[in-house]
Design a protein around this motif. Structure first.
Motif, PDB file in Angstrom:
ATOM      1  N   UNK A 133     -64.813  30.834 -18.755  1.00 22.51           N
ATOM      2  CA  UNK A 133     -64.091  31.482 -17.671  1.00 22.51           C
ATOM      3  C   UNK A 133     -63.690  32.879 -18.141  1.00 22.51           C
ATOM      4  N   UNK A 134     -63.612  33.854 -17.249  1.00 27.01           N
ATOM      5  CA  UNK A 134     -62.851  35.054 -17.570  1.00 27.01           C
ATOM      6  C   UNK A 134     -61.361  34.715 -17.472  1.00 27.01           C
ATOM      7  N   UNK A 135     -60.516  35.598 -17.983  1.00 27.92           N
ATOM      8  CA  UNK A 135     -59.075  35.383 -17.834  1.00 27.92           C
ATOM      9  C   UNK A 135     -58.722  35.528 -16.349  1.00 27.92           C
ATOM     10  N   UNK A 136     -58.259  34.457 -15.745  1.00 23.52           N
ATOM     11  CA  UNK A 136     -57.931  34.473 -14.316  1.00 23.52           C
ATOM     12  C   UNK A 136     -57.015  33.295 -14.024  1.00 23.52           C
ATOM     13  N   UNK A 137     -56.341  33.354 -12.901  1.00 25.28           N
ATOM     14  CA  UNK A 137     -55.361  32.328 -12.550  1.00 25.28           C
ATOM     15  C   UNK A 137     -56.021  30.960 -12.390  1.00 25.28           C
ATOM     16  N   UNK A 138     -57.260  30.913 -11.875  1.00 31.69           N
ATOM     17  CA  UNK A 138     -57.929  29.625 -11.697  1.00 31.69           C
ATOM     18  C   UNK A 138     -58.148  28.912 -13.021  1.00 31.69           C
ATOM     19  N   UNK A 139     -58.533  29.672 -14.054  1.00 31.65           N
ATOM     20  CA  UNK A 139     -58.743  29.059 -15.366  1.00 31.65           C
ATOM     21  C   UNK A 139     -57.429  28.552 -15.945  1.00 31.65           C
ATOM     22  N   UNK A 140     -56.373  29.340 -15.812  1.00 34.21           N
ATOM     23  CA  UNK A 140     -55.079  28.931 -16.352  1.00 34.21           C
ATOM     24  C   UNK A 140     -54.554  27.701 -15.606  1.00 34.21           C
ATOM     25  N   UNK A 141     -54.755  27.676 -14.289  1.00 37.26           N
ATOM     26  CA  UNK A 141     -54.317  26.523 -13.501  1.00 37.26           C
ATOM     27  C   UNK A 141     -55.107  25.273 -13.874  1.00 37.26           C
ATOM     28  N   UNK A 142     -56.399  25.431 -14.119  1.00 37.33           N
ATOM     29  CA  UNK A 142     -57.233  24.297 -14.522  1.00 37.33           C
ATOM     30  C   UNK A 142     -56.732  23.695 -15.835  1.00 37.33           C
ATOM     31  N   UNK A 143     -56.391  24.553 -16.801  1.00 36.39           N
ATOM     32  CA  UNK A 143     -55.893  24.054 -18.084  1.00 36.39           C
ATOM     33  C   UNK A 143     -54.592  23.276 -17.891  1.00 36.39           C
ATOM     34  N   UNK A 144     -53.712  23.790 -17.026  1.00 37.92           N
ATOM     35  CA  UNK A 144     -52.458  23.071 -16.777  1.00 37.92           C
ATOM     36  C   UNK A 144     -52.723  21.739 -16.086  1.00 37.92           C
ATOM     37  N   UNK A 145     -53.603  21.754 -15.102  1.00 40.30           N
ATOM     38  CA  UNK A 145     -53.864  20.536 -14.333  1.00 40.30           C
ATOM     39  C   UNK A 145     -54.495  19.447 -15.198  1.00 40.30           C
ATOM     40  N   UNK A 146     -55.389  19.835 -16.098  1.00 36.26           N
ATOM     41  CA  UNK A 146     -56.089  18.855 -16.934  1.00 36.26           C
ATOM     42  C   UNK A 146     -55.423  18.650 -18.286  1.00 36.26           C
ATOM     43  N   UNK A 147     -54.303  19.367 -18.503  1.00 37.23           N
ATOM     44  CA  UNK A 147     -53.579  19.280 -19.775  1.00 37.23           C
ATOM     45  C   UNK A 147     -54.522  19.494 -20.960  1.00 37.23           C
ATOM     46  N   UNK A 148     -55.327  20.549 -20.845  1.00 39.51           N
ATOM     47  CA  UNK A 148     -56.229  20.903 -21.932  1.00 39.51           C
ATOM     48  C   UNK A 148     -55.753  22.192 -22.594  1.00 39.51           C
ATOM     49  N   UNK A 149     -55.826  22.257 -23.915  1.00 40.53           N
ATOM     50  CA  UNK A 149     -55.539  23.540 -24.556  1.00 40.53           C
ATOM     51  C   UNK A 149     -56.605  24.566 -24.174  1.00 40.53           C
ATOM     52  N   UNK A 150     -56.226  25.822 -24.258  1.00 38.73           N
ATOM     53  CA  UNK A 150     -57.133  26.925 -23.935  1.00 38.73           C
ATOM     54  C   UNK A 150     -57.714  27.488 -25.225  1.00 38.73           C
ATOM     55  N   UNK A 151     -59.033  27.609 -25.265  1.00 41.16           N
ATOM     56  CA  UNK A 151     -59.688  28.329 -26.350  1.00 41.16           C
ATOM     57  C   UNK A 151     -59.924  29.751 -25.835  1.00 41.16           C
ATOM     58  N   UNK A 152     -59.192  30.696 -26.396  1.00 42.60           N
ATOM     59  CA  UNK A 152     -59.293  32.101 -25.995  1.00 42.60           C
ATOM     60  C   UNK A 152     -60.099  32.852 -27.055  1.00 42.60           C
ATOM     61  N   UNK A 153     -61.213  33.423 -26.639  1.00 47.29           N
ATOM     62  CA  UNK A 153     -62.093  34.178 -27.537  1.00 47.29           C
ATOM     63  C   UNK A 153     -62.122  35.630 -27.078  1.00 47.29           C
ATOM     64  N   UNK A 154     -61.679  36.553 -27.951  1.00 46.31           N
ATOM     65  CA  UNK A 154     -61.585  37.968 -27.611  1.00 46.31           C
ATOM     66  C   UNK A 154     -62.527  38.765 -28.503  1.00 46.31           C
ATOM     67  N   UNK A 155     -63.323  39.633 -27.890  1.00 41.34           N
ATOM     68  CA  UNK A 155     -64.240  40.478 -28.646  1.00 41.34           C
ATOM     69  C   UNK A 155     -64.626  41.693 -27.834  1.00 41.34           C
ATOM     70  N   UNK A 156     -65.731  42.321 -28.220  1.00 42.14           N
ATOM     71  CA  UNK A 156     -66.229  43.481 -27.476  1.00 42.14           C
ATOM     72  C   UNK A 156     -67.715  43.628 -27.747  1.00 42.14           C
ATOM     73  N   UNK A 157     -68.392  44.385 -26.922  1.00 40.44           N
ATOM     74  CA  UNK A 157     -69.852  44.349 -26.896  1.00 40.44           C
ATOM     75  C   UNK A 157     -70.497  44.885 -28.165  1.00 40.44           C
ATOM     76  N   UNK A 158     -69.851  45.843 -28.849  1.00 34.83           N
ATOM     77  CA  UNK A 158     -70.455  46.443 -30.031  1.00 34.83           C
ATOM     78  C   UNK A 158     -70.054  45.745 -31.324  1.00 34.83           C
ATOM     79  N   UNK A 159     -69.375  44.611 -31.221  1.00 37.33           N
ATOM     80  CA  UNK A 159     -68.830  43.912 -32.395  1.00 37.33           C
ATOM     81  C   UNK A 159     -69.909  43.056 -33.061  1.00 37.33           C
ATOM     82  N   UNK A 160     -70.245  43.378 -34.305  1.00 35.25           N
ATOM     83  CA  UNK A 160     -71.320  42.675 -35.014  1.00 35.25           C
ATOM     84  C   UNK A 160     -70.987  41.194 -35.213  1.00 35.25           C
ATOM     85  N   UNK A 161     -69.787  40.899 -35.712  1.00 36.38           N
ATOM     86  CA  UNK A 161     -69.453  39.507 -36.005  1.00 36.38           C
ATOM     87  C   UNK A 161     -69.212  38.697 -34.735  1.00 36.38           C
TER      88      UNK A 161
END
Length: 717
Positions: free
Chosen positions: A38-66
């Protein structure tokens, strides 16, 4: 509020996840992952709350080698993706589009892990409060380097979330408290230049006298530190005691960078950083936010020193930006990747045999010692071009006339560039970011003005026009644009950097509309971003999405401090317009940052520049008179056709005087704010010279202006 996205049931095409509908090239790179991103958005956050699942947040950028490495190892792997999809709600964020989220969770990582973070940033959040309970950066697919495998990590983190709720809740409360304490009280106001002197000593203490720069590898350009040193030199020179060491630290560091492999010796443009002490081998990504300030700095260094190496570096950087980084619509693209064909640096490095096959004997003889081709390979058995000597030095050793050597070098570069153009190019991130564009617009304007390059001024105007047309809507800025879509609430840096760029344009091509726009930006800073209780500016606006923290960052990072640039810009605009609200807001910002500046002066270079101009208000020269026709703007004229107004402006801007603003306003421009309208044109051109609230009698002749400027010029010699 966060952007909305199509529902999970909406067709996205076979094998493509929700990231396919985003504007971010980085997110689109992951659109075909088997991970249900998911992109960061209210629907994704609401889904995590509804299903009581932790969120895996992955942050990066297009030119990042690793980021690319982790994507290939784990996010493209079906087994890993199934595990991620079963255990977590997975959210992917482009740090360049959402620097607010990146700042918050990088800080949280530092508090949790007790070490600095980086990219890719991997954070696990509790769904109810979005607080991170575990954070790291890159994790390998298999165990290595003391790191668990990513699959082991996923299982362990999810089990901890199920089995250790109370402990995680207590940790989250402690983390939120720690975050709230980061922006503490400012302490006693700064009343003198002591922090600037301390910053200068700190930089001198870590200065690399052999290679330039500060500290050991990896070495980053840190143009703000170099600008602070140059400004400090200019201030001490004007006071009669020039700090030559500050001057030499800055110029020597910049020279080493310009000659080094961190600067693309063929095509122009600086890479992100050097992995060695010599500025030889870079991390090969090229970022717009580095090249804008470095372009400005090269121009300033040339104006101060007269050394052609800085002029040439400015030209090659600006030419590269126009050729490769400016869109047809006018905005500047964000970055070039480090990788091509799956290998970092492959586009830039050379086999000696290929170089020999492309060049004449004379060309090869010249560039071999110049770029180290007569030495051992410096990059995985191949050569990356690094300037071991200056062209004048090599030419003298080979008995070549300097002009002949320059012609040979130009010919060799042209042939190698043609050969390089046949290779697979690195990917280009084609989103247009307001803040990074503002940094480049300022650099282009400075280069056009100081180097007399009309094409650079036109390039800056195209980018500025793009922002006005596409990213300035209903009196507010948007942060990013791609594929016809402008969106996301703009951040502090967007407003502050654009205000700074407009102040540069007013000194280059004065137009009342730009002054009006600068005032509009200043007003949004005050109404939407200022911390009225404590001073300073938040990174996000008052009507921004509510997040875990509302940071108020003061230190310089890879870009200048938004608070520092805001304080500088508001001070200058406040003096220009005699607007005390702007001056007071800048003073409150410096007060809010006082304790942080005292703790670590050199990390707050931009705020120190604002402090310098608070204690010694900028000199403002307003030149009135003359006529420029219907365009009603000041444009550098062709040689032999300069107007009188233009000659006065060039005279006032001929020296490196960073505390000076010069505005050349044609007589026909009459709709001006009161402070400027009071400076009436005479029968001929005249100049008004002010500092703070004090103005001198009008200067009625260029000879009189020259005499007054000469005092400062002699002080810097």
């Amino acid at each position: 509020m966060p952007d909305t996205v199509p529902s999970p049931n909406q067709a996205r095409g076979a094998g493509r996840n929700r990231l396919a509908e985003t504007t971010s090239p980085y997110l689109q790179q992951h659109a075909e992952n088997p991970v249900a991103w998911w992109p960061w958005c209210e629907e994704a956050l609401a889904l995590a709350r509804a299903e009581d699942k932790p969120i895996l947040l992955s942050i990066g950028y297009s030119a990042c080698h690793w980021c690319h490495v982790m994507a290939h190892e784990s996010f493209e792997d079906e087994t890993t993706a199934k595990l991620m999809n079963r255990l977590f709600v997975n959210i992917k964020v482009d740090r360049e589009e959402r620097p607010d989220l990146d700042k918050i969770y990088q800080t949280a990582h530092q508090l949790l892990a007790q070490r600095t973070g980086g990219w890719p940033l991997t954070v696990f959040l509790t769904p109810d409060d979005l607080a991170p309970f575990f954070a790291g950066t890159y994790f390998p697919k298999e165990r290595r380097h003391g790191l668990p495998s990513f699959q082991e990590l996923l299982i362990g983190v999810e089990r901890a979330y199920r089995d250790q709720r109370e402990a995680i809740s207590e940790q989250n409360a402690s983390l939120r408290e720690a975050l709230s304490q980061l922006d503490g009280a400012g302490g006693e106001p700064l009343s003198d230049l002591t922090p600037i002197d301390q910053a200068r000593r700190q930089l001198a203490g870590s200065f690399d006298r052999i290679n330039g720069g500060f500290g050991r590898a990896p070495k980053f350009p840190h143009p703000t530190n170099l600008e602070l040193l140059l400004r400090h030199y200019a201030a001490t020179a004007a006071a009669g005691s020039p700090d030559q060491q500050a001057r030499e630290m800055a110029l020597f560091t910049l020279e080493r960078m310009v000659l080094g492999g961190v600067n693309d010796q063929l095509g122009g443009g600086f890479c992100r950083y050097s992995v060695d002490d010599q500025w030889m081998i870079p991390h090969f990504e090229k970022m717009l936010y580095d090249n804008g300030p470095l372009l400005t700095l090269c121009c300033d260094a040339w104006q101060l020193s007269g050394d052609a190496i800085f002029r040439d570096a400015a030209i090659s950087t600006a030419d590269w930006v126009i050729a490769e980084m400016q869109s047809e619509e006018g905005g500047y693209f964000s970055a070039l990747d480090a990788d091509s064909e799956g290998e970092e640096g492959r586009f830039y490095v050379w086999d000696r045999e290929e170089v020999e096959s492309r060049l004449s004997t004379d060309e090869l003889t010249l560039i071999s010692p110049l770029f180290g081709l007569d030495r051992a390979p410096n990059f995985e058995g191949r050569w990356h071009l690094h300037g071991h000597e200056r062209l004048t030095e090599v030419a003298a050793k080979q008995g070549l006339d300097p002009e002949a050597a320059a012609a040979l070098l130009a010919s060799a570069k042209g042939k190698l560039l043609a050969a390089r153009a046949e290779r697979v190019r690195p990917g280009r991130d084609e989103k247009v970011l307001t803040s990074w564009n503002a940094l480049m617009i300022k650099g282009m304007l400075r280069a056009g003005r100081l180097l007399g390059r009309e094409a650079y001024l036109d390039s800056a105007d195209r980018a500025l026009g793009f922002i006005r047309d596409r990213l300035w809507q209903d009196g507010r800025l948007l942060a990013t644009y791609k594929d016809g879509k402008a969106h996301l609430n703009a951040y502090l840096d967007d407003y502050a950097f654009l205000l700074d760029a407009l102040l540069e344009r007013l000194q280059t091509r004065f137009q009342p509309a730009d002054l009006d726009w600068a005032q509009a930006l200043a007003e949004v800073l005050l109404t939407q971003f200022e911390d009225e209780a404590n001073g300073g500016f938040y990174f996000t606006s008052a009507d921004h999405e509510a997040l875990l923290q509302r940071p108020r960052p003061m230190a310089d990072e890879s870009t200048p401090s938004g608070n520092g640039i805001a304080a500088l810009g508001l001070q200058r605009l406040g003096h220009l317009l005699a607007e005390p609200r702007y001056l007071d807001a800048a003073a409150r910002t410096l007060g809010a940052a006082a304790e942080a500046i005292r703790r670590l002066p050199y990390a707050h270079g931009t705020l120190l520049m604002a402090l310098d101009e608070q204690l010694s208000p900028p000199e403002i020269i307003v030149i009135r008179g003359g006529t420029l026709g219907a365009a009603s703007e000041v444009r550098p004229a062709s040689k032999g056709r300069e107007t009188e107004l233009e000659r006065w402006r060039q005279m006032a801007q001929s020296d490196y005087v960073p505390r000076r603003l010069t505005l050349a306003i044609p007589a026909e421009i009459t709709e001006l704010p009161p402070a400027l309208a009071a400076m009436q044109p005479g029968e001929r051109v005249r100049a008004y010279r002010c500092r703070g609230t004090a103005c001198e009698a009008p200067i009625e002749s260029p000879e009189e202006l020259q005499v007054q400027l000469q005092f400062q010029r002699q002080a810097q010699l």
